[in-house]
Design a protein around this motif. Structure first.
Motif, short mmCIF file in Angstrom:
data_model
loop_
_atom_site.label_atom_id
_atom_site.label_comp_id
_atom_site.label_asym_id
_atom_site.label_seq_id
_atom_site.Cartn_x
_atom_site.Cartn_y
_atom_site.Cartn_z
N PRO A 144 0.83 -1.21 0.00
CA PRO A 144 0.00 0.00 0.00
C PRO A 144 0.86 1.26 0.00
O PRO A 144 1.72 1.43 0.85
CB PRO A 144 -0.81 -0.12 1.29
CG PRO A 144 -0.76 -1.56 1.65
CD PRO A 144 0.53 -2.09 1.12
N GLY A 145 0.64 2.12 -0.97
CA GLY A 145 1.38 3.36 -1.07
C GLY A 145 2.69 3.24 -1.81
O GLY A 145 3.37 4.23 -2.06
N GLY A 146 3.10 2.03 -2.18
CA GLY A 146 4.39 1.84 -2.83
C GLY A 146 4.29 1.82 -4.35
O GLY A 146 3.22 1.56 -4.91
N ARG A 147 5.40 2.08 -5.01
CA ARG A 147 5.44 2.08 -6.47
C ARG A 147 6.21 0.89 -7.03
O ARG A 147 6.19 0.66 -8.22
CB ARG A 147 6.09 3.37 -6.97
CG ARG A 147 5.32 4.59 -6.61
CD ARG A 147 6.02 5.81 -7.11
NE ARG A 147 5.35 7.01 -6.62
CZ ARG A 147 5.76 8.22 -6.87
NH1 ARG A 147 6.82 8.42 -7.60
NH2 ARG A 147 5.10 9.25 -6.40
N LEU A 148 6.90 0.15 -6.17
CA LEU A 148 7.64 -1.03 -6.61
C LEU A 148 6.86 -2.28 -6.25
O LEU A 148 6.28 -2.39 -5.17
CB LEU A 148 9.01 -1.10 -5.93
CG LEU A 148 10.08 -0.15 -6.44
CD1 LEU A 148 11.32 -0.28 -5.58
CD2 LEU A 148 10.42 -0.47 -7.87
N SER A 149 6.84 -3.27 -7.16
CA SER A 149 6.10 -4.49 -6.87
C SER A 149 6.94 -5.48 -6.06
O SER A 149 6.42 -6.30 -5.35
CB SER A 149 5.63 -5.15 -8.16
OG SER A 149 6.74 -5.42 -8.99
N ARG A 150 8.27 -5.42 -6.19
CA ARG A 150 9.13 -6.30 -5.39
C ARG A 150 10.46 -5.60 -5.12
O ARG A 150 10.83 -4.65 -5.80
CB ARG A 150 9.34 -7.63 -6.08
CG ARG A 150 10.06 -7.56 -7.38
CD ARG A 150 10.26 -8.96 -7.96
NE ARG A 150 10.85 -8.87 -9.27
CZ ARG A 150 10.17 -8.82 -10.39
NH1 ARG A 150 8.86 -8.89 -10.36
NH2 ARG A 150 10.77 -8.72 -11.54
N TYR A 151 11.16 -6.12 -4.14
CA TYR A 151 12.42 -5.50 -3.70
C TYR A 151 13.58 -6.16 -4.43
O TYR A 151 13.78 -7.36 -4.35
CB TYR A 151 12.57 -5.66 -2.20
CG TYR A 151 13.87 -5.13 -1.67
CD1 TYR A 151 14.13 -3.77 -1.69
CD2 TYR A 151 14.84 -5.98 -1.17
CE1 TYR A 151 15.31 -3.27 -1.21
CE2 TYR A 151 16.03 -5.49 -0.68
CZ TYR A 151 16.26 -4.13 -0.72
OH TYR A 151 17.44 -3.63 -0.24
N GLU A 152 14.34 -5.37 -5.15
CA GLU A 152 15.56 -5.82 -5.80
C GLU A 152 16.65 -4.80 -5.44
O GLU A 152 16.65 -3.68 -5.95
CB GLU A 152 15.37 -5.89 -7.32
CG GLU A 152 14.31 -6.89 -7.73
CD GLU A 152 13.98 -6.79 -9.21
OE1 GLU A 152 14.66 -6.03 -9.93
OE2 GLU A 152 13.04 -7.46 -9.62
N PRO A 153 17.58 -5.16 -4.55
CA PRO A 153 18.50 -4.17 -4.01
C PRO A 153 19.38 -3.47 -5.04
O PRO A 153 19.59 -2.27 -4.97
CB PRO A 153 19.36 -4.96 -3.02
CG PRO A 153 18.88 -6.33 -3.02
CD PRO A 153 17.79 -6.48 -4.01
#
Length: 185
Positions: A144-153
């Motif tokens: 919620p509120g984020g623009r990325l679908s997954r975390y990729e460092p």
């Protein structure tokens, strides 16, 4: 976790049943003021796929409908809000109070979540999988509120992605990982 016994339901008062339901109740008693406790929602709200956003027109831009009466008084529109106008922060204060209460009672919140999982599992074993039943407390898709679908460092991101979007995606990935059944011993 074993579920607690269901709460007893309150019977309807006699004034709401039978032929006396339409009689006046008499003088109203003032309820005693109670200290309200705020709590955060346990589950994320489901994502609405086909929701049409409402467009609200601010009061200063609303169409002026005048009367055909020539003697009617003219009421000017309210001025547009300025950046220095005060804002009602009651809802923000309530959310902060709920967050404070949740952080002060972490074992109680864990018990609340365990009861939800036990109720969900009991309903699934009793009735089988029910369509529309929540299987996870997190909603699908982006946090919620984020623009990325997954975390990729190390992955490069578009310009509009900020540091807070990476933090939200990372926290969401950790929450999904914590909900998976992993051996934590």
């Amino acid at each position: 976790m074993a579920l607690p016994p269901p709460r007893p339901r309150k019977p309807k008062p006699a004034t709401l049943r039978g032929p006396r339901a339409f009689l006046p109740k008499g003088p109203k008693k003032r309820p005693k003021p109670t200290l309200r406790t705020w709590s955060l929602p346990l589950l994320d709200p489901p994502r609405r796929l086909f929701r049409v956003p409402r467009r609200a027109v601010p009061a200063h831009a609303a169409p002026r409908i005048l009367s055909l009466d020539f003697n009617a008084t003219y009421r000017p529109l309210p001025p547009p809000p300025s950046p220095d106008d005060p804002i009602d922060a009651a809802r923000l204060g309530q959310r902060l109070a709920a967050l404070t209460a949740a952080l002060d009672d972490l074992p109680g919140q864990a018990q609340r979540f365990a009861r939800w999982k036990a109720r969900r599992d009991a309903a699934a074993t009793r009735d089988g999988p029910i369509s529309g039943q929540r299987l996870t407390p997190l909603r699908r898709g982006r946090p919620p509120g984020g623009r990325l679908s997954r975390y990729e460092p190390g992955a490069p991101h578009p310009r509009k992605i900020r540091e807070v979007d990476e933090i939200l995606a990372h926290a969401h990935a950790l929450a999904v990982y914590a909900l998976d059944d992993h051996d934590t011993s």
